[in-house]
Every structure is written in structure tokens, then in C-alpha cells.
Scaffold this active site. Structure first.
Site, PDB file in Angstrom:
ATOM      1  N   ALA A 199       0.983  -1.283  -0.003  1.00 26.28           N
ATOM      2  CA  ALA A 199       0.091  -0.045   0.010  1.00 26.28           C
ATOM      3  C   ALA A 199       0.818   1.159  -0.187  1.00 26.28           C
ATOM      4  CB  ALA A 199      -0.806  -0.033   1.422  1.00 26.28           C
ATOM      5  N   ASN A 200       0.180   2.320  -0.161  1.00 25.33           N
ATOM      6  CA  ASN A 200       1.126   3.696   0.219  1.00 25.33           C
ATOM      7  C   ASN A 200       0.330   4.579   1.121  1.00 25.33           C
ATOM      8  OD1 ASN A 200      -0.783   5.538  -1.377  1.00 25.33           O
ATOM      9  ND2 ASN A 200      -0.144   3.934  -2.975  1.00 25.33           N
ATOM     10  N   ARG A 201       0.552   5.829   1.384  1.00 25.39           N
ATOM     11  CA  ARG A 201       0.195   6.777   2.408  1.00 25.39           C
ATOM     12  C   ARG A 201      -0.836   7.605   1.859  1.00 25.39           C
ATOM     13  NH1 ARG A 201       3.462   6.012   6.701  1.00 25.39           N
ATOM     14  NH2 ARG A 201       5.778   5.477   6.442  1.00 25.39           N
ATOM     15  N   SER A 202      -1.399   7.391   0.795  1.00 25.38           N
ATOM     16  CA  SER A 202      -2.351   8.336   0.148  1.00 25.38           C
ATOM     17  C   SER A 202      -3.424   8.396   1.086  1.00 25.38           C
ATOM     18  CB  SER A 202      -2.582   7.920  -1.130  1.00 25.38           C
ATOM     19  OG  SER A 202      -3.910   8.623  -1.533  1.00 25.38           O
ATOM     20  N   ALA A 221      -3.191   7.475  -5.722  1.00 24.39           N
ATOM     21  CA  ALA A 221      -1.771   7.108  -5.653  1.00 24.39           C
ATOM     22  C   ALA A 221      -1.762   5.682  -5.977  1.00 24.39           C
ATOM     23  CB  ALA A 221      -1.223   7.370  -4.484  1.00 24.39           C
TER      24      ALA A 221
END
Ligand code: CTP
Length: 411
Positions: free
Chosen positions: A219-222, A285
Site C-alpha cells: 500500500a502507500n500513504r495516500s 496514488a
């Protein structure tokens, strides 16, 4: 906004039917008249007596009801209203609606109506994720039905977590209000306040989750804050908005059709299904890579201390796919460029490579606090050059972007 409106509320059979009671109260508090239609399934969960008492109206349950057919009838129920609201909407009811089946009063009303229909689905997460349900939601969205929810949460019956919980009554009320603010604009003077009236805008938002095995994901921090704020601002400006969102915790914006997805590939499919549109804004993102192998079972330690190798494969680029598409590409295609260095040069190269018209470039170095934060400092990069915007809240960035889109479309 709801004062004096006649709303036919279709309650279908799911445990979330109990929330329909509160929903009736909330709608009536705002001055709406609520005419309830209950399916046979709904009556297994709540009684017509409770629904009738709260709504202070006759509760309609049967297609072939001699009294009702002489008195109101399903055709009049379908026509004499300002909105049909389905809460909760089961997978079964949505499937019937998508295929034009009319084998009880609720489905007959839905087939006979030409009024706006707002759908609040509620079901088990596996049923929502089933491709059959996804196809039906797609069909219904294309038919112009507006969705609110479902939300992520724990299921009342099974304790299973995932997408499927019905939106809260107040969120459904807000969605109904937003729908009326759009539907009721007919005079040109009012339309002037809604510069995106009659336009369809598709927006992606949030991160994507790429499974490694059934319990782990990349995942990512968006946070989805910026994309969701743009969706809300576009809806306020009168646009019909389809928001395709990865997993986020921010609430669904009012008056927007939200399609919830997990992975990049699902996001691409949902974007293609939502197009054509006047404008597409890719604020998500999207994970660039996903695991190359599908693991059906949780990857376990084998005790040897050996670390599993995770090999990755590239995800489709949604913005570039649409940018290069001969028929689906909208007249205005906007991408984002989240960069930690060489902001302008990278944004310009994305503009060309992905065939976008504008790139909203922002610096996401950790010290700026953009990822997950409430503020954003952006530059708009286009063939015409670079425009610097001062630091402002994500809501203000959204409002300014929407105003610029309206100027472009109405020029
Ligand atoms: N984007 C997309 N699909 C992808 C990757 C990105 O649609 N698989 C879109 C994003 O929504 C955004 C734009 O492309 O509008 C740029 O995203 P960004 O992550 O900054 O660029 P990348 O193409 O991933 O380039 P890099 O990671 O090399 O910076």
C-alpha cells in the site's frame, strides 16, 4: 432541500433494514413525506407496523393488492414522487433492477419509474465483491442510478469485515439532498451558480492495495483527502461525479456515485466502465507494482530463517491507458505528479508520456506533510507552461481546480 418532497422508500430484506426506521425519522424531520414500500424479505427483519407508525403513511407490500391497485397502484407509486430511495438495497434487488425484472411491488415500481433513484446497498462483503454484483452496479450506474455506499465495516451477522455495510442514515439524507440540489436546477440563472451543471466527471482517489497473500498487501500513504475533496467540489458545482476510490477512511462525498475498489487493475476496469466523461481527474496514488505470484494461502515461516522472495510485476498505468485511448479519452484529462525531487521536469515528462492535458504537481517529501495532511502546495503544468499556486488547504485546492475546469469547459 427535502421540505415538501415526496420520497418513495423501498426497504429490501437485509439486517440493515433496521436502519431504515431511523432513516424515515431523519427524512421526516427535514419535511419530506416518506411513502414506504417493503419487500417480503424486509418484513422478515422489521414490521410494516413499525414502518407505518414512523412514516405515518400506508405501507405498500403487495403487487397485486386490490385495494392499492384501485387506490394508488404501482404505476402511480412509480410516478407520483420526487425520488425513489432504496435502503437497504440487497444484491438480489439490484440484480433484478439491472435486468428489468419486475416480480414484486418494489421491482415493478423501479421498472416503471422515470424519477431519480438513489441506492444504498447493504450486503455481505463477498456478495458485494462478486463479479455479478459488480456488473449489476456498473449497469445501474450507466442507467443513471446514483449510489451511496456501501461502507467498509464489520457485518452485523457474521463479524466479517469488508465493504458492504449500509451508509448511515444521515449520510443517505445528505446524498438525497445533494441529488435534489442537482435535479432541481432548471432555470438558467440558477445554473450560473453551478458551472459544471450537465457535465460528467470521473475521479480516481486514494491508494490501491495490492495483495501479497490473503492477509498482507502492498500500500502507500495516500489518504484520498485531495481526490475526495475534488469530487465534493465538482458535485457542489453541479457535475455528475463518479468517484473511483481505493481503500480510504475519509467519508464518501455527498451527491457523488462512489465505486470502491482495492487494486490497480480493478481501478482501471472501474474507470473504463465509468467513461465516457467530459473530464477525468486521476488523483489516486496507484501502486506501480503488484506481487507477481498469487498466493491463495498465508505465506508461513518454515523455521529455517529463510526469507521469502517477493517478486513484483508492473501494474497498468490508468492515466496513460486513458490518455492514449482512441475513444475513451475525455476532452480534458488531468493527472497528478507526486514527486520528492525535480518536480517540474518530472511533471512535464508525465504530461507528455501519459498524454494528459494538465498535471497537478505536488512535492510529497516527508517534511512537507502533504501525504495524509490537510494542506497542499501545487503547480499546474500544461502545454502552456507552469502555474504556481500558494500553499492552501486541500478543500481550497479542490475548489480552485474545479473553477479552472469550469473556465476551460465554458470558454
Ligand atoms: N497513475 C495511474 N496509474 C498508475 C500509476 C500512476 O493512473 N499505475 C496516475 C496517477 O493517478 C497520477 C499520475 O499517474 O495522476 C502520476 O502518478 P505518479 O505515481 O506520480 O507517477 P508514476 O507514473 O507512478 O511515476 P513515478 O513512480 O516514476 O514517479
Amino acid at each position: 432541500m427535502l421540505n415538501g418532497k415526496r420520497i418513495v422508500l423501498i426497504i429490501s430484506g437485509g439486517i440493515a433494514a433496521y436502519k431504515a426506521l431511523d432513516l424515515i425519522r431523519r427524512l421526516k424531520e427535514r419535511g419530506a413525506r416518506v411513502i414506504p414500500v417493503m419487500t417480503r424479505g424486509a418484513q422478515q427483519f422489521i414490521t410494516p407496523l413499525a414502518v407505518g407508525s414512523l412514516s405515518a403513511e400506508k405501507v405498500y407490500t403487495e403487487l397485486f393488492d386490490r385495494e392499492a391497485e384501485q387506490d394508488v397502484g404501482h404505476i402511480r407509486l412509480a410516478r407520483d414522487n420526487d425520488l425513489i430511495l432504496i435502503a437497504p438495497a440487497t444484491a438480489d434487488l439490484m440484480a433484478k433492477m439491472a435486468h428489468g425484472i419486475a416480480d414484486d411491488l418494489a421491482t415493478a415500481v423501479l421498472l416503471a419509474t422515470d424519477k431519480p433513484v438513489l441506492v444504498a446497498p447493504a450486503m455481505n462483503p463477498k456478495m458485494w465483491a462478486n463479479p455479478a454484483t459488480a456488473r449489476n452496479v456498473e449497469t445501474l450506474t450507466q442507467d443513471g442510478k446514483v449510489f451511496i455506499g456501501p461502507e467498509r465495516g464489520e457485518m452485523a451477522e457474521s463479524g466479517e469485515a469488508g465493504l458492504g455495510r449500509m451508509s448511515e442514515p444521515l449520510e443517505i439524507v445528505a446524498a438525497a439532498e445533494a441529488l435534489f440540489s442537482r435535479e432541481t436546477v432548471s432555470d438558467p440563472a440558477a445554473k450560473a451558480d453551478l458551472p459544471l451543471y450537465g457535465k460528467h466527471i470521473v475521479i480516481t482517489s486514494g491508494p490501491t492495495h495490492e495483495p501479497i497473500d490473503p492477509v498482507r498487501y502492498i500500500a502507500n500513504r495516500s489518504s484520498g483527502k485531495q481526490g475526495h475533496a475534488i469530487a465534493a467540489a465538482a458535485a457542489r458545482a453541479g457535475a455528475k461525479v463518479t468517484l473511483i476510490s481505493g481503500p480510504v477512511t475519509v467519508p464518501d462525498p455527498a451527491g457523488v456515485t462512489v465505486v470502491k475498489v482495492e487494486t490497480a487493475r480493478q481501478m482501471l476496469e472501474a474507470v473504463q466502465a465509468a467513461l465516457p466523461a467530459d473530464v477525468a481527474i486521476m488523483a489516486a496514488a496507484v501502486a506501480d507494482w503488484r506481487a507477481a505470484t498469487d498466493f491463495d494461502q498465508k505465506i508461513k515461516k518454515d523455521g529455517s530463517g529463510k526469507v521469502p522472495a517477493l517478486s513484483l510485476t508492473e501494474n497498468p498505468d490508468i492515466l496513460a491507458t486513458i490518455g492514449h485511448h482512441a475513444t475513451l479519452r475525455p476532452g480534458l484529462l488531468i493527472g497528478f505528479a507526486a514527486e520528492t525531487q525535480n518536480l517540474i521536469a518530472n511533471a512535464q515528462s508525465k504530461l507528455a508520456r501519459k498524454k494528459a492535458d494538465w498535471i497537478v504537481a505536488n512535492d510529497v517529501s516527508p517534511e512537507g506533510g502533504v501525504m495524509g495532511g490537510d494542506n497542499n502546495t501545487v503547480r499546474i503544468v500544461s502545454a502552456k507552461g507552469v502555474e504556481d499556486w500558494p500553499q492552501m488547504g486541500k478543500d481550497d485546492v479542490a475548489a480552485r481546480l474545479v473553477a479552472r475546469i469550469a473556465d476551460f469547459l465554458n470558454a
